[in-house]
Design a protein around this motif. Structure first.
Motif, short mmCIF file in Angstrom:
data_model
loop_
_atom_site.label_atom_id
_atom_site.label_comp_id
_atom_site.label_asym_id
_atom_site.label_seq_id
_atom_site.Cartn_x
_atom_site.Cartn_y
_atom_site.Cartn_z
N LYS A 85 45.40 34.94 51.71
CA LYS A 85 45.98 35.69 50.60
C LYS A 85 45.87 34.90 49.30
CE LYS A 85 49.38 38.27 53.34
NZ LYS A 85 50.84 38.54 53.55
N GLU A 114 46.79 36.10 45.18
CA GLU A 114 47.17 37.21 44.32
C GLU A 114 46.19 37.45 43.18
OE1 GLU A 114 51.13 36.68 42.93
OE2 GLU A 114 52.06 36.91 44.91
N LYS A 119 39.46 41.20 47.75
CA LYS A 119 39.83 42.60 47.85
C LYS A 119 41.31 42.71 48.22
CE LYS A 119 38.42 46.89 50.21
NZ LYS A 119 37.51 47.46 51.23
N ASP A 120 42.06 43.46 47.41
CA ASP A 120 43.48 43.71 47.67
C ASP A 120 44.28 42.43 47.88
OD1 ASP A 120 42.96 46.46 47.52
OD2 ASP A 120 42.54 46.58 49.67
N GLY A 121 43.98 41.43 47.05
CA GLY A 121 44.74 40.18 47.12
C GLY A 121 44.37 39.27 48.27
#
Length: 538
Positions: free
Chosen positions: A329, A331, A481-483
């Motif tokens: 992950k 951000e 992609k998407d964090g």
């Protein structure tokens, strides 16, 4: 012996009993005579010598040869490594002013210290850990026994009422002045705190779920009860009742929810064998066939607002090539380098092929191997030297390639690796020069690369060196992609010259690192793991 006599039909009488006693005594005397010859016992001198050797191999890079906390890696770490010569230990089960127990030190070696760069050494054999405990006590001149051991007992049941009481006590004893009103480590005194060595000692941010001595209720209870010697954290044994301490424990744990941080340890990563070509794209459907392995990382430079980081790792091979997929992950996507601007990145680290099997058999890990130090290998002058092979993926290179622009690298740094021993800072500076050239033929931009992954070699802090052009043989691809970053590293099993080699039937040490540009991580400021092991599936 009763069974033997019973089988022979002999009667148990006084004469036979006397014979048994003489026989047992003779066996004991013979055993005692044999102990030195077959190595069942170890002399104190041998234990100290072995402990010193293990300390130099595994600990001196941070704590220094004499244990003063001044090793070559100390400048990359925050908080700074402990000066072990002081005899002060934060994580104990003994009262303030008392030395730790052997088990306290052993527990720290096994578990590491979340919230610091102290790793877990659970991979070492039990006898090695015990010898390290003895040597650490010698460095700190710990000769006295503690007056008593504090035992938490059975934790009380956690209830909303107890947590609410803990919140009241937290305010009453002014924990908030250091740790903040919401446990974020941002209290009014936070920036002013120092340890006994006048080093900054920021308070713990409980919301992160990071507890240096462990995150169980009993662990946290001990920190409140014993205090943390050498730090601003006092003991509350005399100022709070037992119930009040348990209440504060549960309130602090509630701030982070169920998450409790743990240091990276060790384990096996299975690279599944496939008949198809191994994928070079993180979205390839073949990755669904690979098992995912979750690995925690530890920050070398701690920050109260930095989220805890772990990665998911998958691996595939087809007997010719191997590919690794790292996912974590993040951000923000950071793909540029500039003034106060840093890129995201990821790396895999392996022992260079010349180092596999290197080292004293007495220092082998549980795996039966002796990999170099996971902190970029061993520096010169160590008893067990060792180089590491690093595959470094860079988000800015990835973006350039995705846009049809081939990044440039300094020619000299690539082709003259014997004389150009770049430090991490020089390597970064060289890349900035290359970016200015941008493949136009200007100085510093004479070689265009095809992959966002760079192949490097290192033998300790400050020795990171780009391998020559012939060894830039690792392909890769990353996407955000998407964090979540997903990055693939791909190479042949054989590799070139001293690159790591992968063999069926053998475990290959592997370590992981990531850089979060949004958190200003660069060079030695990163999150990394200790050694894990890759096994090629059949």
């Amino acid at each position: 012996m009763d069974k033997i006599n019973s089988n022979s039909g002999a009667a148990i009488n006084g004469e036979i009993f006397s014979f048994r006693i003489l026989y047992v005594v003779a066996l004991v005397m013979c055993s005692l005579l044999l102990i030195p010859a077959i190595g069942w016992a170890k002399s104190p001198a041998a234990t100290e010598e072995r402990g010193k050797s293990l300390f130099e191999q595994h600990c001196s890079v941070c704590h220094g040869d004499k244990g003063k906390g001044d090793g070559p890696g100390a400048r990359f770490l925050f908080p700074k490594p402990r000066d072990l010569t002081s005899g002060l230990f934060k994580v104990r089960s003994t009262p303030t002013g008392d030395p730790p127990t052997d088990n306290d030190i052993l527990k720290t070696l096994k578990n590491g210290l979340p919230g610091a760069a102290m790793p877990s050494f659970i991979e070492l054999q039990k006898k090695d850990l015990n010898d390290l405990v003895s040597y650490v006590k010698k460095i700190g001149e710990v000769t006295e026994k503690p007056t008593r051991i504090i035992r938490p007992g059975t934790p009380p049941p956690v209830t909303k009422k107890l947590i609410a009481k803990g919140k009241e006590v937290y305010k009453q004893v002014k924990c908030w002045e250091c740790h903040g009103e919401e446990g974020k480590g941002d209290g009014p005194k936070a920036d002013k705190l120092e340890d006994d060595w006048k080093q900054p000692a920021p308070p713990n941010a409980f919301v992160r779920g990071v507890y240096k001595g462990g995150g169980t209720p009993s662990d946290v209870y001990l920190r409140f009860t014993t205090g943390m010697s050498g730090s601003p954290m006092p003991s509350y044994e005399d100022s709070l009742t037992n119930e009040e301490r348990w209440a504060v424990v549960y309130y602090n744990l509630s701030l982070a929810g169920p998450f409790v941080a743990k240091q990276p340890t060790t384990g096996k990563i299975i690279a599944r064998k496939v008949s198809a070509q191994v994928p070079g794209d993180p979205e390839d459907a073949l990755w669904k066939k690979a098992s995912a392995f979750k690995i925690p990382l530890m920050l070398l430079w701690q920050r109260p607002d930095a989220p805890w980081r772990d990665i998911n790792v998958k691996a595939l091979h087809n007997a010719k090539e191997i590919a690794f997929l790292m996912e974590w992950k993040d951000e923000t996507m950071n793909t540029t380098i500039g003034v106060n601007t840093f890129r995201d990145g990821a790396a895999l680290q392996f022992p260079a092929s010349s180092q596999m099997g290197h080292g004293d058999a007495g220092h082998k890990h549980v795996s039966g191997m002796t990999p170099p130090l996971f902190l970029m290998g061993h520096g010169e002058g160590k008893e067990v030297a060792g180089a590491v092979n690093i595959w470094h993926w860079k988000a800015d290179w990835q973006e350039a390639i995705d846009q049809g622009v081939k990044p440039a690298m300094p020619m000299k740094a690539l082709l003259d690796k014997e004389t150009e021993r770049n430090t991490m800072e020089k390597a970064t500076a060289g890349w900035k020069v290359a970016m200015v050239g941008g493949g136009t033929g200007i100085f510093g931009s004479q070689l265009l690369v095809k992959s966002p992954v760079e192949n490097l070699i290192a033998g300790g802090f400050g020795t990171l060196t780009m391998k020559d052009a012939r060894s830039q043989n690792i392909s890769g691809k990353g996407q955000w992609k998407d964090g979540v970053w997903s990055v693939v590293f791909k190479r042949t099993l054989e590799g070139a010259d001293d690159d790591v080699k992968f063999d069926t039937g053998k475990l290959t040490p592997i370590a992981f690192a990531t850089w979060d540009g949004g958190q200003s991580e660069v060079d030695g400021m990163k999150a990394l793991s200790t050694w894990y092991y890759v096994s090629l599936g059949k």
